[in-house]
Write a protein that holds these residues in place. Structure first.
Motif: not given
Ligand SMILES: Nc1ncnc2c1ncn2[C@@H]1O[C@H](COP(=O)(O)OP(=O)(O)OP(=O)(O)O)[C@@H](O)[C@H]1O
Ligand SMILES: Nc1ncnc2c1ncn2[C@@H]1O[C@H](COP(=O)(O)OP(=O)(O)OP(=O)(O)O)[C@@H](O)[C@H]1O
Ligand SMILES: [Mg+2]
Ligand SMILES: [Mg+2]
Lengths: 322, 263
Positions: B106-114, B123-131, B133-138, B140-145
């Motif tokens: 039921r959870f999006s990847v964003r939610k799963l990782l968050s 990483y409570a700050h929105k922008q830090d969090r976003e960055e 999450l993208r770093e984590l996906l990178r 494991v070699q997955l696209d941020a999309a």
């Protein structure tokens, strides 16, 4: 003489998603010969499972078959009525699903589930089906089968659940077995045992097998013929012995190159650079070109056809005119 | 130097009591002794059903031990409070065998990782969090999309990478990996194995690595324990195990390893 038992012709399939229709299989064609094992190998996401599910029309609701035929006993399974398909599914063509955990019913015992499968397709007494269930479990290497029939799936380990799935698929002696990663959760000895079991059924009953795996060593062990799938297309198909000793497609070469070895310790595994195209990405040329160490100009312009030669086919311009 | 994990004389018996009939007992772990030194990779190999996952679950505190001790970073885990376990979990993460069951559909990847980050208020700050999450996906070699997509839209291999990203989210010291690559195809397997090795070295991560693939064990592990029926039958360095296996069972396993060359 070889005799085709299943023919997949130009199978095209996509998924309806929020961002429109996403194509996943781009015209897949192959022939499964009677009594042979065809291994389908390929990268995660290349469409192996989706292709297998389409053979039995067990696709998720958002899947769309956009073209092609699947011919079994002279009939196209894709246009067959659901009521007729039901007689084929399980009995004639059985499938071992990739996901053993969620394919078993958690509230029924292993024995109940096996017997249910047996009763669904044949007239058989309760005692006989129980006896057969014990036999089947023993065949897949579960010791103390009699007792373990009363267990629930949660009392089985991952590998044991997988073996129950195998037992269920073999229960009705199908003509064709579609096995989607059937040995991934198994240790080598059980794996060897399952492979031998499938091989024996192939020899004794003339069962034909579509064996989906990402494990090339397993494919080497069991397959007569190997099809290498990449981004929803066949990149290379060849008799197993030839494919492993002399892979022609750079993708196949890359796959074989990235294997870890038991014989020696490596510090770093060689990998195929980059990622496979995502479904929906538009590529003009060969889908592998962007990652291919041997790509040249032409490869980026148009997708190569399958070049046929000496019983094998390869989708690569390097094979043109050979 | 403290060890990351020490297991001493660990026993685990499952009891099954049907409403009718007699109680049955299954001794799944029968006196396990293991040590995972800090910054090392300990491989656990053995046949299906021998108790590997059970051992992981006991170490993780998901299942209670029947007797014996588990020390994590020197701390005995028996009798830890829920709160103490929470602190412990931050240091010790897990990647399971089955990439299908381990991600909530039921959870999006964003939610799963968050989720793990939320629990620990990181990483409570929105922008830090976003960055991040993208770093984590990178990593494991997955696209941020992929962030806004759901597990069912992924293939098995893609899901397992998400599970690994999730396990790395809290930057743990110890990783328990129960067959993390067995569902992955070779080329991704090679990437993930290189990745695990790299992350292991960079972060000096201690890994308990369950696998049935000897080639994978040889690539990644410093030490290897071979398990059969709830007991360790051979426990030595990877080097020794492959060059001079002692136990008959180890030899049998090694002989059954399929290989592309060995057709
Ligand atoms: N229900 C769905 N909706 C949208 N896309 C899907 C759906 N199911 C699968 N896909 C996509 O179809 C593609 C093929 O998936 P498939 O499960 O067939 O891969 P696979 O080759 O079996 O991979 P693996 O080796 O990881 O099991 C993937 O890109 C996947 O993301
Ligand atoms: N909750 C449970 N209740 C009863 N028995 C259980 C339970 N969980 C596991 N078992 C039993 O414990 C034994 C070991 O299971 P475990 O999952 O640890 O094996 P494993 O070594 O991880 O095997 P695999 O390689 O197949 O994953 C099996 O016989 C299993 O049936
Ligand atoms: Mg699949
Ligand atoms: Mg397990």
């Amino acid at each position: 003489m070889s005799e085709p038992i299943l023919q997949v012709q130009d199978l095209r399939l996509g998924f309806a998603t929020d961002s429109g229709s996403v194509p996943v299989l781009h015209g897949l064609s192959y022939t499964l010969e009677k009594g042979k094992v065809l291994a389908v190998v390929g990268e995660s996401g290349s469409g192996k499972t989706v292709h297998a599910l389409s053979l039995l029309k067990l696709l998720p609701p958002n899947a769309r078959i956009e073209g092609g035929k699947i011919i079994y006993q002279g009939k196209n399974l894709l246009t067959m009525k659901e009521s007729s398909l039901r007689h084929i599914r399980g009995k004639k063509i059985a499938m071992i699903f990739q996901d053993p955990g969620s394919s078993l019913n958690p509230v029924l015992t292993i024995g109940e589930q096996l017997c249910e499968t047996l009763h669904a397709h044949q007239k058989i007494s309760k005692t006989a089906s129980r006896k057969r269930a014990v036999e089947l479990l023993t065949q897949v290497g579960i010791t103390d089968a009699e007792k373990r029939l009363n267990d629930y799936p949660f009392q089985f380990s991952g590998g044991m659940c997988q073996r129950v799935m195998i037992a269920m698929a073999l229960a009705l002696s199908p003509d064709i077995l579609i096995a989607d990663e059937p040995t991934t959760a198994l240790d080598v000895t059980i794996q060897a045992q399952i492979l031998t079991l499938i091989k024996n059924l192939q020899k004794q009953n003339g069962m034909s097998v579509i064996f989906i795996t990402h494990n090339l060593a397993v494919a080497a062990q069991i397959a007569d013929e190997v099809l290498v799938l990449y981004a929803g297309q066949c990149m290379e198909q060849a008799p197993a012995a030839q494919l492993f000793s002399r892979p022609l497609h750079p993708y196949t070469q890359g796959l074989l190159g990235s294997l870890a070895s038991v014989r020696q310790k490596t510090d770093k595994l060689s990998v195929i650079a980059g990622n496979p195209p995502r479904p929906g990405d538009k590529t003009e040329g060969c889908p592998f070109a962007a990652r291919c160490p041997k790509a040249f100009e032409k490869c980026y312009k148009a997708c190569p056809p399958l070049y046929e030669q000496a019983g094998r086919s390869t989708r690569c311009y390097l094979q043109e005119g050979k | 130097m403290t060890n990351a994990i020490v297991v001493k004389q660990l026993y685990k018996t499952y009891e099954h009591k049907p409403w009718l009939g007699t109680k049955t007992q299954k001794e799944v772990l029968q006196g396990i002794d293991l040590t995972l030194p800090r910054g090392k990779v300990l491989g656990l190999v053995g046949e299906s059903g021998c108790g590997k996952s059970t051992l992981c679950k006991v170490i993780l505190g998901i299942e209670p031990a029947t007797s014996g001790t588990v020390l994590i970073n020197g701390q005995n885990t028996s009798g830890l409070s829920v709160r103490q376990w929470r602190v412990m979990r931050r240091q010790m993460q897990v990647v399971f065998q089955d990439p299908y069951a381990s991600l909530d559909p039921r959870f999006s990847v964003r939610k799963l990782l968050s989720e793990p980050l939320d629990i620990h208020g990181l990483y409570a700050h929105k922008q830090d969090r976003e960055e991040y999450l993208r770093e984590l996906l990178r990593a494991v070699q997955l696209d941020a999309a992929f962030l806004d997509r759901y597990p069912h839209e992924f293939s098995g291999g893609q899901r397992q990478r998400i599970a690994i990203a999730r396990a790395l989210a809290l930057n743990p010291q110890i990783l328990i990996a129960d067959e993390p690559v067995s569902a992955l195809d070779v080329s991704v397997q090679a990437q993930i194995l290189n990745l695990l090795k790299e992350i292991q070295r960079q972060r000096n991560l201690s890994i308990l690595f369950v696998t049935h693939d000897f080639a994978v064990a040889r690539f990644l592990c410093d030490d290897i324990a071979v398990m059969q029926n709830g007991q360790i039958v051979e426990y030595t360095t990877a080097e020794t195990l492959f060059e001079h296996p002692q136990a008959a069972y180890t030899k049998k396993l090694l002989a059954a390893v399929p290989s592309v060359e060995g057709r």
